[in-house]
Design an enzyme around this catalytic site. Structure first.
Site, PDB file in Angstrom:
ATOM      1  N   GLU A  11     -75.004 123.414 -24.171  1.00 43.11           N
ATOM      2  CA  GLU A  11     -75.887 123.333 -25.332  1.00 43.11           C
ATOM      3  C   GLU A  11     -76.013 121.919 -25.883  1.00 43.11           C
ATOM      4  O   GLU A  11     -76.944 121.636 -26.644  1.00 43.11           O
ATOM      5  CB  GLU A  11     -75.391 124.279 -26.431  1.00 43.11           C
ATOM      6  N   GLU A 175     -71.535 131.510 -34.357  1.00 44.91           N
ATOM      7  CA  GLU A 175     -71.102 130.301 -35.058  1.00 44.91           C
ATOM      8  C   GLU A 175     -71.887 129.963 -36.327  1.00 44.91           C
ATOM      9  O   GLU A 175     -71.348 129.364 -37.256  1.00 44.91           O
ATOM     10  CB  GLU A 175     -71.182 129.070 -34.122  1.00 44.91           C
ATOM     11  N   ASP A 198     -81.162 136.835 -24.900  1.00 49.84           N
ATOM     12  CA  ASP A 198     -81.038 138.259 -24.567  1.00 49.84           C
ATOM     13  C   ASP A 198     -81.507 139.074 -25.757  1.00 49.84           C
ATOM     14  O   ASP A 198     -81.800 138.532 -26.826  1.00 49.84           O
ATOM     15  CB  ASP A 198     -79.592 138.611 -24.190  1.00 49.84           C
TER      16      ASP A 198
END
Length: 231
Positions: A11, A175, A198
């Site tokens: 990321e 997070e 997803d």
């Protein structure tokens, strides 16, 4: 100066690669890359997965590096039918769905003795992100909404329905609300950007791996544009 937090290496990898003359400082086992991206001084860090690591990371950005704003970039599961895999969600606020102190008179998701249940995120950053996304990611849709956070990977249709009916979230991850809480307590602007990997249901485990790389590409592209536009 903006601080950029991603939970996983993939990321933040592209942002680190784009950074000029990075200086690396390790704090609490996390490597903080400080340098310039697009001519703007920036700190990029991989926090690790989960709320505790994310909250610690955000506090270090404030205390050690004095950042004037925080962007949390990464991936999430969609909680709404109209938010599709590959789309982006810009946070309006964030809450921790796995907090439960209802026996003490608090609502689900509310942390005891704090005045808010959902931690607000920065309106100016969100509006800027929506404008920039239309330019740098013209092939996808961007949405605004609540980010739900918990130390759980949601891959169950019944749990997804409960999250939606209880909290009205746009997406779920692990997070964002912890970072938003740290930013709220320190009065630092924050934005959570989530690319959908997803649908947070029974297909989540299958979808996640297939679409993770594409989702991260969209998120990173927008984050870089935000860094360059930040003043």
């Amino acid at each position: 100066m903006l601080g950029i937090i991603g939970a996983m290496a993939q990321e933040v990898r592209q942002l680190k690669e784009a950074m000029e003359q990075p200086r690396i400082e390790t704090v609490a086992g996390m490597e903080f890359y400080r340098g310039t991206i697009g001519g703007k001084e920036t700190v990029v860090v991989q926090s690790g997965i989960g709320k505790v690591s994310a909250g610690i990371c955000a506090q270090i950005l404030v205390d050690r590096f004095g950042v004037g704003g925080i962007i949390n970039t990464g991936i999430a599961g969609s909680l709404k039918a109209e938010i599709n895999i590959g789309d982006l969600v810009m946070s309006t606020d964030a809450l921790q769905h796995d907090v439960d102190a209802v026996n003490f008179g608090y609502e689900p998701g509310q942390i005891p003795q704090l005045p808010v249940k959902a931690f607000p995120t920065d309106d100016r950053l969100r509006k800027l992100a929506m404008e920039l996304c239309a330019r740098v990611n013209p092939d996808i849709r961007a949405h605004e909404g609540r980010v739900l956070t918990g130390d759980q990977f949601i891959s169950d249709k019944a749990k997804k329905q409960w999250l939606t009916s209880t909290f009205g979230g746009a997406c779920t991850e692990m997070e964002g609300a912890a970072i938003a809480q740290a930013a709220y307590l320190n009065q630092v602007p924050v934005l959570i950007i989530r690319a959908i990997s997803d649908k947070a249901d029974d297909s989540a485990s299958m979808d996640y791996g297939a679409f993770e790389e594409l989702a991260i590409l969209h998120s990173v592209r927008l984050t870089r544009a935000l860094i360059e536009a930040w003043e």
